[in-house]
Scaffold this active site. Structure first.
Site, mmCIF file in Angstrom:
data_model
loop_
_atom_site.group_PDB
_atom_site.id
_atom_site.type_symbol
_atom_site.label_atom_id
_atom_site.label_comp_id
_atom_site.label_asym_id
_atom_site.label_seq_id
_atom_site.Cartn_x
_atom_site.Cartn_y
_atom_site.Cartn_z
ATOM 1 N N ARG A 1 4.916 0.242 -6.288
ATOM 2 C CA ARG A 1 4.896 -0.610 -5.098
ATOM 3 C C ARG A 1 3.902 -1.761 -5.228
ATOM 4 O O ARG A 1 3.947 -2.707 -4.442
ATOM 5 C CB ARG A 1 4.507 0.228 -3.870
ATOM 6 C CG ARG A 1 5.519 1.281 -3.517
ATOM 7 C CD ARG A 1 4.931 2.318 -2.587
ATOM 8 N NE ARG A 1 4.635 1.802 -1.264
ATOM 9 C CZ ARG A 1 5.401 1.978 -0.196
ATOM 10 N NH1 ARG A 1 6.504 2.662 -0.299
ATOM 11 N NH2 ARG A 1 5.058 1.483 0.971
ATOM 12 N N GLU A 5 7.798 -14.565 -11.032
ATOM 13 C CA GLU A 5 7.279 -13.243 -10.682
ATOM 14 C C GLU A 5 6.724 -12.494 -11.879
ATOM 15 O O GLU A 5 5.666 -11.894 -11.791
ATOM 16 C CB GLU A 5 8.413 -12.374 -10.111
ATOM 17 C CG GLU A 5 8.787 -12.687 -8.698
ATOM 18 C CD GLU A 5 9.754 -11.661 -8.129
ATOM 19 O OE1 GLU A 5 10.845 -11.496 -8.696
ATOM 20 O OE2 GLU A 5 9.414 -11.027 -7.133
ATOM 21 N N LYS A 26 12.565 -15.050 -10.639
ATOM 22 C CA LYS A 26 12.323 -13.979 -11.623
ATOM 23 C C LYS A 26 11.278 -14.441 -12.627
ATOM 24 O O LYS A 26 10.366 -13.705 -12.966
ATOM 25 C CB LYS A 26 13.605 -13.623 -12.392
ATOM 26 C CG LYS A 26 14.611 -12.719 -11.749
ATOM 27 C CD LYS A 26 14.181 -11.319 -11.447
ATOM 28 C CE LYS A 26 13.472 -11.179 -10.161
ATOM 29 N NZ LYS A 26 14.204 -10.922 -8.973
ATOM 30 N N GLU A 84 17.145 -17.825 -7.896
ATOM 31 C CA GLU A 84 16.783 -16.464 -8.308
ATOM 32 C C GLU A 84 16.221 -16.450 -9.737
ATOM 33 O O GLU A 84 15.258 -15.743 -10.020
ATOM 34 C CB GLU A 84 18.014 -15.551 -8.182
ATOM 35 C CG GLU A 84 17.870 -14.160 -8.769
ATOM 36 C CD GLU A 84 16.779 -13.301 -8.140
ATOM 37 O OE1 GLU A 84 16.145 -13.731 -7.160
ATOM 38 O OE2 GLU A 84 16.541 -12.196 -8.663
ATOM 39 N N HIS A 94 16.636 -36.695 -6.311
ATOM 40 C CA HIS A 94 15.881 -36.986 -5.094
ATOM 41 C C HIS A 94 14.423 -36.539 -5.204
ATOM 42 O O HIS A 94 13.741 -36.398 -4.197
ATOM 43 C CB HIS A 94 16.559 -36.325 -3.886
ATOM 44 C CG HIS A 94 17.954 -36.815 -3.667
ATOM 45 N ND1 HIS A 94 18.233 -38.045 -3.134
ATOM 46 C CD2 HIS A 94 19.151 -36.264 -3.974
ATOM 47 C CE1 HIS A 94 19.545 -38.224 -3.096
ATOM 48 N NE2 HIS A 94 20.132 -37.151 -3.608
ATOM 49 N N TRP A 101 -3.007 -2.539 -1.444
ATOM 50 C CA TRP A 101 -2.606 -3.890 -1.807
ATOM 51 C C TRP A 101 -3.306 -4.792 -0.800
ATOM 52 O O TRP A 101 -3.016 -4.745 0.394
ATOM 53 C CB TRP A 101 -1.093 -4.008 -1.699
ATOM 54 C CG TRP A 101 -0.523 -5.291 -2.180
ATOM 55 C CD1 TRP A 101 -0.273 -5.652 -3.471
ATOM 56 C CD2 TRP A 101 -0.078 -6.387 -1.369
ATOM 57 N NE1 TRP A 101 0.286 -6.900 -3.504
ATOM 58 C CE2 TRP A 101 0.417 -7.372 -2.230
ATOM 59 C CE3 TRP A 101 -0.058 -6.632 0.007
ATOM 60 C CZ2 TRP A 101 0.921 -8.586 -1.768
ATOM 61 C CZ3 TRP A 101 0.443 -7.827 0.471
ATOM 62 C CH2 TRP A 101 0.934 -8.793 -0.425
ATOM 63 N N ASN A 114 -1.426 1.935 6.006
ATOM 64 C CA ASN A 114 -0.551 0.829 5.587
ATOM 65 C C ASN A 114 -0.243 0.016 6.834
ATOM 66 O O ASN A 114 0.003 0.601 7.890
ATOM 67 C CB ASN A 114 0.784 1.337 5.036
ATOM 68 C CG ASN A 114 0.630 2.039 3.709
ATOM 69 O OD1 ASN A 114 -0.454 2.082 3.150
ATOM 70 N ND2 ASN A 114 1.725 2.592 3.227
ATOM 71 N N GLY A 115 -0.173 -1.297 6.691
ATOM 72 C CA GLY A 115 0.152 -2.137 7.840
ATOM 73 C C GLY A 115 -1.019 -3.021 8.197
ATOM 74 O O GLY A 115 -1.992 -3.134 7.441
ATOM 75 N N LYS A 157 6.331 -3.957 -4.156
ATOM 76 C CA LYS A 157 7.766 -3.680 -4.214
ATOM 77 C C LYS A 157 8.413 -3.808 -2.840
ATOM 78 O O LYS A 157 9.480 -4.373 -2.700
ATOM 79 C CB LYS A 157 8.006 -2.282 -4.792
ATOM 80 C CG LYS A 157 9.482 -1.913 -4.936
ATOM 81 C CD LYS A 157 10.180 -2.806 -5.955
ATOM 82 C CE LYS A 157 11.669 -2.571 -6.028
ATOM 83 N NZ LYS A 157 12.351 -3.665 -6.741
ATOM 84 N N CYS A 189 0.826 -1.216 0.000
ATOM 85 C CA CYS A 189 0.000 0.000 0.000
ATOM 86 C C CYS A 189 0.857 1.261 0.000
ATOM 87 O O CYS A 189 1.980 1.260 0.505
ATOM 88 C CB CYS A 189 -0.868 0.034 1.250
ATOM 89 S SG CYS A 189 -1.866 -1.426 1.487
HETATM 90 O O1 M6R Z 1 13.270 -4.791 -0.175
HETATM 91 P P1 M6R Z 1 13.770 -6.181 0.098
HETATM 92 O O2 M6R Z 1 15.045 -6.485 -0.616
HETATM 93 O O3 M6R Z 1 13.879 -6.475 1.575
HETATM 94 O O4 M6R Z 1 12.659 -7.130 -0.480
HETATM 95 C C1 M6R Z 1 12.727 -8.510 -0.298
HETATM 96 C C2 M6R Z 1 11.770 -9.214 -1.219
HETATM 97 O O5 M6R Z 1 10.455 -8.813 -0.965
HETATM 98 C C3 M6R Z 1 12.084 -8.942 -2.696
HETATM 99 O O6 M6R Z 1 13.391 -9.306 -2.997
HETATM 100 C C4 M6R Z 1 11.116 -9.712 -3.591
HETATM 101 O O7 M6R Z 1 11.353 -11.082 -3.513
HETATM 102 C C5 M6R Z 1 11.206 -9.186 -5.015
HETATM 103 N N1 M6R Z 1 9.914 -9.218 -5.600
HETATM 104 C C6 M6R Z 1 12.171 -9.941 -5.851
HETATM 105 O O8 M6R Z 1 12.120 -9.661 -7.198
#
Ligand code: M6R
Length: 611
Positions: free
Chosen positions: A27, A489, A486, A482, A505, A74, A100-101, A606, A2
């Protein structure tokens, strides 16, 4: 996650609120709204979906005032819908709140309100808090009632509040979720982060946990939760730290992928000023303290966690310090054995990730020194840390992290070489060779970026299936994780990252002639490369479609892989910085082929400022 924006201005604030909300879009959000004082009652406009829907509503039913609040939501409590979107109001429309929160005891508060006859229009914890504040502020001084209401709330909040009794005033409060206050020629602002109000402020106050602010035409007052006035510190806004535009690229993510050679070169120039000696100015850790560290615990979330896994391998190899890693969301709820000589390292792009923050608070409670590897100056994480290495990647707007990640890997490399030398584990000559090789990495990334068209073609062949498997070993195992993240996501294609040796395994059962298996098999100095090739043979024998990330000139993958993405030779421990860029592009072009919203993938935020 948010976003909040609020303003007390000299002219109509609604265009400023809408601009702020647009600047918060990165965000992630699923609905949005604004509220301002009207002639009789407070007025709001809210809409589900993108901001264009809210703009339409404002066109057909305009609002105008010199004070107001806005929000991008959000969803956490309740589906994305207009009735759940913020601002929320009490029944009399005397009070409007953006939040937010998460208010953890909202059900408890709700029961009390229901008993008092209050009706609810949404499923949100924010509406509960709104009614609670409305009741507590119904008589007497607003600030006193507001403080009392907040005293009853458990959980995390950043709040923007307006009420009918003071039509030119915005209240703000913060506990656990970031909130800033800013000032500039057009007026006073609140926002969940600096980029939201960047064009309009020269100075900001980072509100601390437990602080409230009152913005009015006479200025800004800050109080603690018990009502004591606070002397807040104004910080000059550094445009370079926050400014961002897509610079002609079709998305921010693509621009950020391309920025990586420059970011890493810049980081190396900053922290290795003469090209030979590492100098980490914000680390502020004496050699004696560094020598006394007996253990390291690295805590982080998401992509930053994969950087932590990489950091662990590197630190253990070159400094001799035993290292553990944990996810913030796990660490904070276990009983970690940490003591004063355990250095806790937190890794975070935003510096606002709730689980990472909670973890370091725990670590500090146990007396551990905390080092943050972070991209955002002034963030909550930085302010809670004893030692800092800034990743200096500039604002990362694409929700999927790219340049911040490779900057985190570089920060780990620099810390490791520095610590290895100070602790006498790395001889000067070896250190110098490693540093030179690290300094060559931006050229390697450049080379990969030059093969973008080829990578686009490969992605175009493999994006259609339901799933993909990513395999790597040792330093490139975290890169397999990673790469898969990616892909998930931004392209929404299911993907699994695995340590290649684990494949037999379990995941080997998935392999058939439709499954793309992305194998990171760049050359290494020892038997690990051979093992990786054996794993690829196992995939090949079962008909899997191999996409290899391989070292230029390495012929061992010929005949095994359907597609090969060649990368330049690099020492294994630094090769992830190059290899992951190929994986970022692979995910990017799979997403492009699948037609997703790459910079703002569905459901993602974000910075994850709630648990
Ligand atoms: O701001 P941060 O690096 O602490 O965020 C951690 C994760 O939320 C962030 O890396 C998330 O996995 C991203 N969407 C990765 O692309």
């Amino acid at each position: 996650m948010c976003g909040i924006v609020g303003m007390v201005g000299r002219e109509d604030v609604v265009p400023y609120l809408m601009e702020g909300l647009k600047r918060l879009e990165y965000r992630g959000y699923d609905s949005a709204g604004v509220a301002v004082p009207g002639p009789e009652e407070l007025q709001s406009r809210r809409a589900v979906g993108r901001l264009a829907a809210l703009e339409q509503k404002l066109l057909s039913s305009p609002l105008s005032a010199t004070c107001g609040i806005g929000h991008t939501r959000w969803a956490t409590h309740g589906e994305p819908s207009e009735r759940n979107s913020h601002p929320h109001m009490d029944a009399a429309k005397n009070l409007a709140v953006v939040h937010n929160g998460i208010i953890e005891n909202y059900l408890e508060l709700k029961d009390t309100l229901i008993e008092a006859g209050v009706g609810f229009l949404s499923d949100t914890d924010t509406e509960v808090l709104t009614h609670h504040i409305a009741r507590k502020t119904a008589d007497g001084d607003f600030l006193d009632g507001f403080r009392a209401a907040l005293g009853d709330a458990r959980g995390a909040y950043a709040l923007g509040v307006i009420h009918r009794g003071e039509p030119g005033v915005v209240y703000a409060a913060r506990l656990g979720s970031p909130l800033i206050v800013g000032r500039g020629p057009a007026g006073l602002f609140i926002a969940s982060d600096v980029p939201a109000i960047l064009p309009h402020v020269d100075q900001v106050i980072y509100l601390k946990d437990g602080e409230l602010a009152r913005l009015s035409e006479t200025g800004i007052e800050v109080f603690s939760l018990d009502g004591t006035p606070q002397s807040a510190e104004w910080v000059k806004v550094d445009l370079e730290d926050h400014a961002a535009d897509a610079a002609g690229f079709e998305t921010f993510m693509l621009k950020e992928i391309h920025e990586q050679p420059r970011v890493i070169r810049g980081l190396l120039e900053k922290y290795v000023p003469g090209g030979k000696e590492i100098h980490l100015p914000d680390l502020s850790m004496s050699d004696e303290v560094l020598r006394g560290i007996e253990r390291i615990m690295i805590v982080s979330c998401g992509t930053a966690y994969y950087a932590a896994m990489y950091g662990r391998l590197l630190i253990e190899k070159f400094t001799g310090i035993p290292v553990e890693t944990d996810l913030g969301s796990e660490f904070r709820y276990r009983d970690p054995k940490i003591a004063k000589n355990t250095l806790v390292i937190a890794v975070s792009q935003s510096g606002e990730t709730a689980d990472t923050l909670a973890s370091i608070k725990m670590a500090r409670g146990a007396g551990c020194p905390v080092l943050s590897i972070c991209n955002v100056a002034g963030s909550s994480l930085v302010r809670e840390s004893d030692h800092i290495i800034y990743t200096r990647a500039g604002p990362e707007i694409g929700v999927a992290s790219t340049k911040a990640f490779t900057a985190q890997l570089t920060a780990f490399a620099l810390f490791t070489l520095h610590a290895g030398k100070v602790r006498g584990e790395l001889r000067a000559a070896e250190n110098a060779v490693l540093l030179r090789e690290l300094q060559d990495i931006p050229n390697g990334i450049h080379y990969v970026l030059g093969r973008e068209d080829e990578i686009r073609e490969v992605a175009g062949k493999h994006h259609e299936g339901p799933s993909a498997l990513y395999l790597g070993r040792r330093f490139n195992y975290p890169m397999a994780l990673e790469g898969a993240l990616k892909n998930k996501e931004i392209s929404y294609q299911h993907a699994e990252g695995y340590a290649a040796g684990e494949m037999k395994h379990g995941p080997i059962a998935l392999i058939n002639e439709y499954l793309p298996v992305i194998c990171i098999c760049t050359e290494t100095e020892d038997e690990v490369a051979e093992k990786m090739i054996s794993n690829m043979r196992e995939v090949d024998a079962r008909g899997g479609r191999i996409i290899a990330i391989a070292t230029q000139g390495d012929t061992r993958v010929d005949g095994l892989a359907e597609d090969v993405i060649h990368v330049p030779r690099a020492r294994e421990c630094f090769s992830p910085l190059i290899n992951v860029v190929a994986l970022q592009l692979l995910a990017y072009y799979a997403a492009q082929a699948r037609g997703t919203d790459i910079d703002k993938p569905r459901n993602l935020a974000k910075s994850v400022t709630v648990e």
